[in-house]
Design an enzyme around this catalytic site. Structure first.
Site, mmCIF file in Angstrom:
data_model
loop_
_atom_site.group_PDB
_atom_site.id
_atom_site.type_symbol
_atom_site.label_atom_id
_atom_site.label_comp_id
_atom_site.label_asym_id
_atom_site.label_seq_id
_atom_site.Cartn_x
_atom_site.Cartn_y
_atom_site.Cartn_z
ATOM 1 N N ASP A 56 0.884 -1.152 0.000
ATOM 2 C CA ASP A 56 0.000 0.000 0.000
ATOM 3 C C ASP A 56 0.925 1.205 0.000
ATOM 4 O O ASP A 56 1.620 1.471 0.997
ATOM 5 C CB ASP A 56 -0.885 -0.011 1.245
ATOM 6 C CG ASP A 56 -1.790 1.218 1.350
ATOM 7 O OD1 ASP A 56 -1.601 2.177 0.575
ATOM 8 O OD2 ASP A 56 -2.674 1.225 2.224
ATOM 9 N N ASN A 83 3.549 4.174 -10.762
ATOM 10 C CA ASN A 83 2.317 4.125 -11.536
ATOM 11 C C ASN A 83 1.059 4.101 -10.667
ATOM 12 O O ASN A 83 -0.025 4.434 -11.136
ATOM 13 C CB ASN A 83 2.355 2.876 -12.436
ATOM 14 C CG ASN A 83 1.024 2.583 -13.084
ATOM 15 O OD1 ASN A 83 0.558 3.313 -13.957
ATOM 16 N ND2 ASN A 83 0.381 1.501 -12.669
ATOM 17 N N SER A 134 2.630 11.097 -14.385
ATOM 18 C CA SER A 134 1.816 12.303 -14.301
ATOM 19 C C SER A 134 0.615 12.062 -15.202
ATOM 20 O O SER A 134 0.061 10.962 -15.231
ATOM 21 C CB SER A 134 2.630 13.529 -14.716
ATOM 22 O OG SER A 134 1.846 14.695 -14.689
ATOM 23 N N TYR A 148 -7.937 15.474 -8.944
ATOM 24 C CA TYR A 148 -6.953 14.612 -9.597
ATOM 25 C C TYR A 148 -5.866 15.459 -10.257
ATOM 26 O O TYR A 148 -4.667 15.174 -10.108
ATOM 27 C CB TYR A 148 -7.657 13.742 -10.635
ATOM 28 C CG TYR A 148 -6.735 12.833 -11.415
ATOM 29 C CD1 TYR A 148 -6.206 11.695 -10.836
ATOM 30 C CD2 TYR A 148 -6.391 13.118 -12.734
ATOM 31 C CE1 TYR A 148 -5.359 10.850 -11.541
ATOM 32 C CE2 TYR A 148 -5.554 12.284 -13.455
ATOM 33 C CZ TYR A 148 -5.035 11.143 -12.858
ATOM 34 O OH TYR A 148 -4.192 10.326 -13.565
ATOM 35 N N LYS A 152 -1.631 15.696 -9.790
ATOM 36 C CA LYS A 152 -0.675 15.552 -10.884
ATOM 37 C C LYS A 152 0.155 16.818 -11.075
ATOM 38 O O LYS A 152 1.341 16.743 -11.423
ATOM 39 C CB LYS A 152 -1.408 15.168 -12.174
ATOM 40 C CG LYS A 152 -2.045 13.780 -12.117
ATOM 41 C CD LYS A 152 -1.038 12.703 -11.736
ATOM 42 C CE LYS A 152 -1.637 11.303 -11.733
ATOM 43 N NZ LYS A 152 -0.654 10.273 -11.344
ATOM 44 N N THR A 183 -7.959 2.216 -20.655
ATOM 45 C CA THR A 183 -7.573 1.280 -19.598
ATOM 46 C C THR A 183 -8.786 1.073 -18.704
ATOM 47 O O THR A 183 -9.885 1.533 -19.001
ATOM 48 C CB THR A 183 -6.407 1.843 -18.766
ATOM 49 O OG1 THR A 183 -6.863 3.016 -18.079
ATOM 50 C CG2 THR A 183 -5.230 2.213 -19.655
#
Length: 272
Positions: A56, A83, A134, A148, A152, A183
């Site tokens: 984690d 990632n 990023s 979000y 980044k 994805t």
């Protein structure tokens, strides 16, 4: 020569695709995941060059322990790919305190802990490559993804500073900035949604329509780019993935320059 690649968030999406690709070309991979059982079959297929670790990334000590275990197992760590992360949908007014804290703890602090853990290893080697995930949303913003984007944007600033600090140790640093890809990022494990405020319903409808109609890239097509990146003698400090992001970013920065220049007289006067 085979490299040792440490990848966080390796159980799905880009992380899973890149893990499999590096294994298939003969590299050693340390796959750091929350649920090791998701990689059971892959472990059977690559018993000698895949090390799966439960991690984690929000747990600082666990991140340091994972890096130490990886170093002990393979003898070195050539590449760290940070990632792990997830998205949050919600207007700035909608996001809760816990959502803000969780997003930053995973996307920003989770990245920071593994970087801090791996740097002594790479300094001792006098070599290494840190790749930070990023996003195009670390360069630009869209409605309802402000939280979000904030994480980044934080990764962008942190990583650019890091690159300057570690260059003399032979360590390379790259910001990887994917545009939209098909994805599982939109799945329940990768995307959280804030409690809605009805005033934003109309705008949100447009947001979802645009998101679903977008021209998303094929994540499998990123593999050759990753190979080129980790094999480069002088890798770029930033690499955009996909065809969507660069034109969008260029348009935004041209507008920003135009705005700054149009206010330059006032800006200079404010210097005193």
């Amino acid at each position: 020569m085979a490299k040792t690649i440490f990848i966080t968030g390796a159980s799905r999406g880009f992380g899973r695709i890149w893990t499999e690709a590096f294994l298939e070309r003969g590299d050693n991979v340390v796959a750091a995941v929350r649920k090791p059982e998701t990689l059971t079959e892959l472990s059977k297929a690559f018993p000698s060059n895949l090390l799966v670790l439960k991690l984690d990334v929000t747990d600082k000590q666990a991140s340091f322990d994972a890096i130490e275990t990886a170093k002990a197992h393979f003898g070195r760590i050539d590449v760290l790919i940070n990632n792990a992360g997830y998205g949050q949908i919600g207007a700035v007014e909608e996001v809760s305190e816990q959502e803000v804290r969780s997003q930053f703890e995973t996307n920003v602090l989770g990245s920071l802990w593994t970087v801090q853990a791996v740097l002594p290893v790479m300094r001792e080697q006098n070599s290494g490559h840190i790749i930070q995930l990023s996003s195009a949303l670390g360069l630009n913003t869209v409605t309802f993804m402000g939280l979000y984007s904030a994480t980044k944007f934080a990764i962008e600033g942190l990583t650019e500073t890091l690159a300057a600090e570690v260059a003399d140790f032979g360590i390379k640093v790259t910001l990887l900035q994917p545009g939209p890809y098909d994805t599982d990022f939109n799945g329940s494990d990768s995307l959280a949604v804030s409690e809605p405020i009805p005033a934003y319903d109309g705008m949100k409808k447009v947001f979802w329509e645009y998101a679903q109609a977008g021209d998303s890239g094929n994540p499998a097509a990123t593999v050759d780019a990753l190979f080129a990146l980790v094999d480069a003698e002088n890798p770029p400090s930033r690499l955009i993935l996909g065809k969507i992001a660069l034109p969008w970013v260029k348009q935004t920065y041209e507008q920003r320059l135009k705005t700054w220049e149009s206010w330059q007289e006032i800006s200079v006067a404010a210097h005193g």
